[in-house]
Motif scaffolding. Structure first.
Motif, PDB file in Angstrom:
ATOM      1  N   LEU A  53       0.852  -1.187   0.000  1.00  0.00           N
ATOM      2  CA  LEU A  53       0.000   0.000   0.000  1.00  0.00           C
ATOM      3  C   LEU A  53       0.885   1.233   0.000  1.00  0.00           C
ATOM      4  O   LEU A  53       1.350   1.671   1.031  1.00  0.00           O
ATOM      5  CB  LEU A  53      -0.928   0.025   1.208  1.00  0.00           C
ATOM      6  CG  LEU A  53      -1.904   1.194   1.223  1.00  0.00           C
ATOM      7  CD1 LEU A  53      -2.847   1.144   0.023  1.00  0.00           C
ATOM      8  CD2 LEU A  53      -2.720   1.191   2.496  1.00  0.00           C
ATOM      9  N   TYR A  54       1.125   1.762  -1.161  1.00  0.00           N
ATOM     10  CA  TYR A  54       1.814   3.031  -1.363  1.00  0.00           C
ATOM     11  C   TYR A  54       2.927   3.341  -0.367  1.00  0.00           C
ATOM     12  O   TYR A  54       2.678   3.750   0.745  1.00  0.00           O
ATOM     13  CB  TYR A  54       0.811   4.182  -1.349  1.00  0.00           C
ATOM     14  CG  TYR A  54      -0.167   4.080  -2.466  1.00  0.00           C
ATOM     15  CD1 TYR A  54       0.241   4.252  -3.778  1.00  0.00           C
ATOM     16  CD2 TYR A  54      -1.487   3.768  -2.226  1.00  0.00           C
ATOM     17  CE1 TYR A  54      -0.652   4.128  -4.820  1.00  0.00           C
ATOM     18  CE2 TYR A  54      -2.383   3.641  -3.267  1.00  0.00           C
ATOM     19  CZ  TYR A  54      -1.949   3.826  -4.561  1.00  0.00           C
ATOM     20  OH  TYR A  54      -2.822   3.688  -5.579  1.00  0.00           O
ATOM     21  N   TYR A  55       4.139   3.147  -0.811  1.00  0.00           N
ATOM     22  CA  TYR A  55       5.277   3.616  -0.037  1.00  0.00           C
ATOM     23  C   TYR A  55       5.255   5.140  -0.049  1.00  0.00           C
ATOM     24  O   TYR A  55       4.734   5.762  -0.979  1.00  0.00           O
ATOM     25  CB  TYR A  55       6.589   3.141  -0.660  1.00  0.00           C
ATOM     26  CG  TYR A  55       6.753   1.635  -0.684  1.00  0.00           C
ATOM     27  CD1 TYR A  55       6.498   0.860   0.428  1.00  0.00           C
ATOM     28  CD2 TYR A  55       7.194   0.989  -1.837  1.00  0.00           C
ATOM     29  CE1 TYR A  55       6.669  -0.512   0.404  1.00  0.00           C
ATOM     30  CE2 TYR A  55       7.370  -0.381  -1.876  1.00  0.00           C
ATOM     31  CZ  TYR A  55       7.104  -1.123  -0.743  1.00  0.00           C
ATOM     32  OH  TYR A  55       7.276  -2.472  -0.777  1.00  0.00           O
ATOM     33  N   ALA A  56       5.852   5.741   0.929  1.00  0.00           N
ATOM     34  CA  ALA A  56       5.887   7.204   0.992  1.00  0.00           C
ATOM     35  C   ALA A  56       6.547   7.795  -0.255  1.00  0.00           C
ATOM     36  O   ALA A  56       6.182   8.867  -0.702  1.00  0.00           O
ATOM     37  CB  ALA A  56       6.618   7.649   2.244  1.00  0.00           C
ATOM     38  N   GLU A  57       7.491   7.068  -0.830  1.00  0.00           N
ATOM     39  CA  GLU A  57       8.207   7.558  -2.012  1.00  0.00           C
ATOM     40  C   GLU A  57       7.537   7.157  -3.328  1.00  0.00           C
ATOM     41  O   GLU A  57       8.104   7.341  -4.392  1.00  0.00           O
ATOM     42  CB  GLU A  57       9.652   7.064  -1.991  1.00  0.00           C
ATOM     43  CG  GLU A  57       9.833   5.577  -1.779  1.00  0.00           C
ATOM     44  CD  GLU A  57       9.519   4.713  -3.001  1.00  0.00           C
ATOM     45  OE1 GLU A  57       9.039   3.591  -2.807  1.00  0.00           O
ATOM     46  OE2 GLU A  57       9.739   5.143  -4.141  1.00  0.00           O
ATOM     47  N   SER A  58       6.332   6.620  -3.259  1.00  0.00           N
ATOM     48  CA  SER A  58       5.653   6.168  -4.473  1.00  0.00           C
ATOM     49  C   SER A  58       5.584   7.296  -5.501  1.00  0.00           C
ATOM     50  O   SER A  58       5.159   8.405  -5.188  1.00  0.00           O
ATOM     51  CB  SER A  58       4.235   5.699  -4.150  1.00  0.00           C
ATOM     52  OG  SER A  58       3.542   5.407  -5.341  1.00  0.00           O
TER      53      SER A  58
END
Length: 187
Positions: free
Chosen positions: A38-43
């Motif tokens: 679920l979406y890394y912060a760096e996505s």
């Protein structure tokens, strides 16, 4: 999310400490994984329609196997069936002959396939089916609309690990695209 991870880490630490203190760790295998990414912060992407949520940040999940007498292999890939195959393998329990999972202790698969029908029901006669084939080196995203399978995205994960540059129109990629479509069809 960070607080939840810290909480789970603390609980796992307590479990491992208790198993050590009670002398049960040597006879215990623990497998920890997740349901989906679920979406890394760096996505690099904005949130997309669910059918297209199969980039690395959407589907990569951790796999922790504690106290195995064999290490997890870095060679192949593990799909959801492979998680159970890995746990059975760590317990030395042979799976039924019909089981298709391949253990991460035995190298995993050369590629994995993710599929979904987007939000709502899974009416396969009326809905598009989204497929993603992921190998260590490439990712192919296709949509089955009726009887027409269309490749929409193709990434070279070696040179583009964040899956940003769609190479589907690059004629030099045709052989790899065809190979990955063959993997999808064989499954």
């Amino acid at each position: 999310y960070d607080t939840a991870i810290m909480y789970v880490d603390d609980l796992l630490g307590r479990l491992f400490d208790t198993l050590e203190k009670t002398g049960q760790m040597e006879d215990t295998r623990i497998l920890v994984t997740g349901d989906h990414g679920l979406y890394y912060a760096e996505s690099p992407r904005q949130k997309t329609q669910i059918g297209y949520r199969t980039h690395y940040e959407d589907i990569e999940v951790p796999l922790l196997l504690a106290n195995s007498d064999r290490p997890l292999s870095d060679d192949g890939m593990v799909d959801s069936m492979g998680v159970m195959a890995t746990f059975l393998d760590a317990l030395n329990v042979p799976p039924h002959s019909s089981f298709k999972g391949i253990s991460a202790l035995r190298g995993g698969r050369p590629g994995v396939i993710s599929e979904n029908c987007g939000h709502g029901d899974a009416d396969l006669t009326l809905r598009n089916i989204f497929f993603t084939v992921t190998t260590p080196s490439h990712k192919l995203m296709a949509v089955l609309r009726g009887l027409d399978l269309q490749v929409e995205n193709f990434y070279d994960r070696r040179t583009d690990p964040r899956e940003i540059h769609n190479k589907v129109a690059d004629p030099e990629q045709r052989a790899v695209i065809d190979e990955m479509l063959g993997l999808l069809r064989s499954e």
